[in-house]
Design an enzyme around this catalytic site. Structure first.
Site, PDB file in Angstrom:
ATOM      1  N   ASN A   1     -43.233  10.497  -0.818  1.00 52.24           N
ATOM      2  CA  ASN A   1     -43.345   9.099  -0.369  1.00 52.24           C
ATOM      3  C   ASN A   1     -44.526   8.964   0.571  1.00 52.24           C
ATOM      4  O   ASN A   1     -44.795   9.866   1.362  1.00 52.24           O
ATOM      5  CB  ASN A   1     -42.056   8.718   0.379  1.00 52.24           C
ATOM      6  CG  ASN A   1     -42.108   7.323   0.973  1.00 52.24           C
ATOM      7  OD1 ASN A   1     -42.485   6.363   0.305  1.00 52.24           O
ATOM      8  ND2 ASN A   1     -41.724   7.202   2.242  1.00 52.24           N
TER       9      ASN A   1
ATOM     10  N   HIS B   1     -45.844   6.819   3.739  1.00 51.35           N
ATOM     11  CA  HIS B   1     -45.262   5.975   4.782  1.00 51.35           C
ATOM     12  C   HIS B   1     -46.347   5.645   5.812  1.00 51.35           C
ATOM     13  O   HIS B   1     -47.074   6.540   6.256  1.00 51.35           O
ATOM     14  CB  HIS B   1     -44.100   6.708   5.457  1.00 51.35           C
ATOM     15  CG  HIS B   1     -43.444   5.889   6.515  1.00 51.35           C
ATOM     16  ND1 HIS B   1     -42.621   4.820   6.219  1.00 51.35           N
ATOM     17  CD2 HIS B   1     -43.512   5.947   7.860  1.00 51.35           C
ATOM     18  CE1 HIS B   1     -42.209   4.259   7.352  1.00 51.35           C
ATOM     19  NE2 HIS B   1     -42.733   4.935   8.363  1.00 51.35           N
TER      20      HIS B   1
ATOM     21  N   ASP C   1     -37.366   8.702   5.675  1.00 46.39           N
ATOM     22  CA  ASP C   1     -38.694   9.047   6.181  1.00 46.39           C
ATOM     23  C   ASP C   1     -38.693  10.298   7.066  1.00 46.39           C
ATOM     24  O   ASP C   1     -39.481  10.407   8.007  1.00 46.39           O
ATOM     25  CB  ASP C   1     -39.293   7.857   6.973  1.00 46.39           C
ATOM     26  CG  ASP C   1     -39.467   6.614   6.098  1.00 46.39           C
ATOM     27  OD1 ASP C   1     -39.727   6.764   4.901  1.00 46.39           O
ATOM     28  OD2 ASP C   1     -39.340   5.495   6.634  1.00 46.39           O
TER      29      ASP C   1
ATOM     30  N   SER D   1     -48.523   8.960   6.544  1.00 43.40           N
ATOM     31  CA  SER D   1     -48.038  10.297   6.205  1.00 43.40           C
ATOM     32  C   SER D   1     -47.555  10.308   4.766  1.00 43.40           C
ATOM     33  O   SER D   1     -47.008   9.311   4.288  1.00 43.40           O
ATOM     34  CB  SER D   1     -46.836  10.687   7.090  1.00 43.40           C
ATOM     35  OG  SER D   1     -47.098  10.490   8.460  1.00 43.40           O
TER      36      SER D   1
HETATM   37  C1  GAR Z   1     -48.441   0.869   1.992  1.00 39.08           C
HETATM   38  O1  GAR Z   1     -49.005   0.613   3.258  1.00 39.08           O
HETATM   39  C2  GAR Z   1     -47.381   1.937   2.101  1.00 39.08           C
HETATM   40  O2  GAR Z   1     -47.682   2.946   3.025  1.00 39.08           O
HETATM   41  C3  GAR Z   1     -46.200   1.130   2.562  1.00 39.08           C
HETATM   42  O3  GAR Z   1     -46.260  -0.055   1.826  1.00 39.08           O
HETATM   43  C4  GAR Z   1     -47.633  -0.344   1.521  1.00 39.08           C
HETATM   44  C5  GAR Z   1     -47.732  -0.543   0.035  1.00 39.08           C
HETATM   45  O4  GAR Z   1     -49.037  -0.916  -0.360  1.00 39.08           O
HETATM   46  N1  GAR Z   1     -44.975   1.839   2.363  1.00 39.08           N
HETATM   47  C6  GAR Z   1     -43.908   1.716   3.134  1.00 39.08           C
HETATM   48  O5  GAR Z   1     -43.871   0.964   4.080  1.00 39.08           O
HETATM   49  C7  GAR Z   1     -42.740   2.588   2.751  1.00 39.08           C
HETATM   50  N2  GAR Z   1     -41.782   2.664   3.815  1.00 39.08           N
HETATM   51  P1  GAR Z   1     -49.466  -0.805  -1.877  1.00 39.08           P
HETATM   52  O6  GAR Z   1     -48.353  -1.491  -2.677  1.00 39.08           O
HETATM   53  O7  GAR Z   1     -50.755  -1.548  -1.965  1.00 39.08           O
HETATM   54  O8  GAR Z   1     -49.576   0.658  -2.226  1.00 39.08           O
END
Ligand code: GAR
Length: 198
Positions: free
Chosen positions: A107, A109, A145, A136
């Site tokens: 994942n 995060h 997480d 991360s």
């Molecule tokens: C990213 O910033 C990712 O790290 C976060 O959501 C966004 C998705 O962007 N993930 C989380 O918050 C998971 N807990 P994307 O759809 O453009 O890849």
């Protein structure tokens, strides 16, 4: 060829980074399916345009979390993946599902874990007056997480930052970070052990 399933919930820019790295040969693998828990996730369009199999597991259509997890696990298994990458997948997975894929599910995060598991990480980093923030990539375990970290990247927090400006600075680093981590997984450079990934 190593098979990757990517789980998304929205925009899918991290998924796009993986797909492009696989297409260019930077990652020696292929994305065999993109699964979203939201039918309107923009990332699904990109996947379809790139002739990648897509599936939707809409969490609003299930009576409870176990039923959702059961269907999601079925969809993942149908794609016969070696690796499952949660790339902007905003849904907590139950222990029973995670257990089936532990060691090959990762994942990304948006925080320097173990700081700020869960939601609103950019707001929380700003509220804490941190000097730096980041992202991360970690192995997924039953605890949210909290699995072993594979790769991290940090960015400075600047005067006048808002959650949006900080999120954009972190996201710009996320794509390279995720590609690097997936590459390490695919090549066998990193392996899951309960206490540490490296
Ligand atoms: C990213 O910033 C990712 O790290 C976060 O959501 C966004 C998705 O962007 N993930 C989380 O918050 C998971 N807990 P994307 O759809 O453009 O890849």
């Amino acid at each position: 060829m190593t098979r990757i399933v990517v789980l998304i919930s929205g925009r899918g820019s991290n998924m796009q980074a993986i797909v492009k790295a696989c297409q260019s040969g930077d990652i020696n693998a292929t994305v065999v399916s993109v699964i979203s828990n939201r039918p309107d996730a923009a990332g699904l369009t990109f996947a379809k345009e790139n002739h990648i199999h897509t599936a939707v597991c809409d969490h609003t259509e299930f009576a409870n979390r176990d039923d959702f997890d059961g269907e999601l696990a079925k969809l993942i298994k149908q794609a016969e993946p070696d690796w499952i990458v949660l790339a902007g997948f905003i849904r907590i997975l139950g222990a029973e599902l995670v257990q089936q894929f532990v060691g090959r599910m990762i994942n990304i995060h948006p925080s320097l874990l173990p700081k700020y598991p869960g939601l609103n990480t950019h707001e929380r980093a700003l509220a804490a007056h941190d000097d730096e923030h980041g992202a991360s990539v970690h192995f997924v375990t039953a605890e949210l997480d909290a699995g072993p970290v594979i790769e991290q990247v940090s960015v400075p927090i600047l005067e006048g930052d808002t959650p949006d400006s900080l999120a954009a600075r972190v996201l710009a680093k996320e794509h390279g970070l995720l590609v690097k981590a997936v590459k390490r997984c695919v090549t066998g450079d990193v392996q899951f052990t309960p206490s540490t990934a490296v």
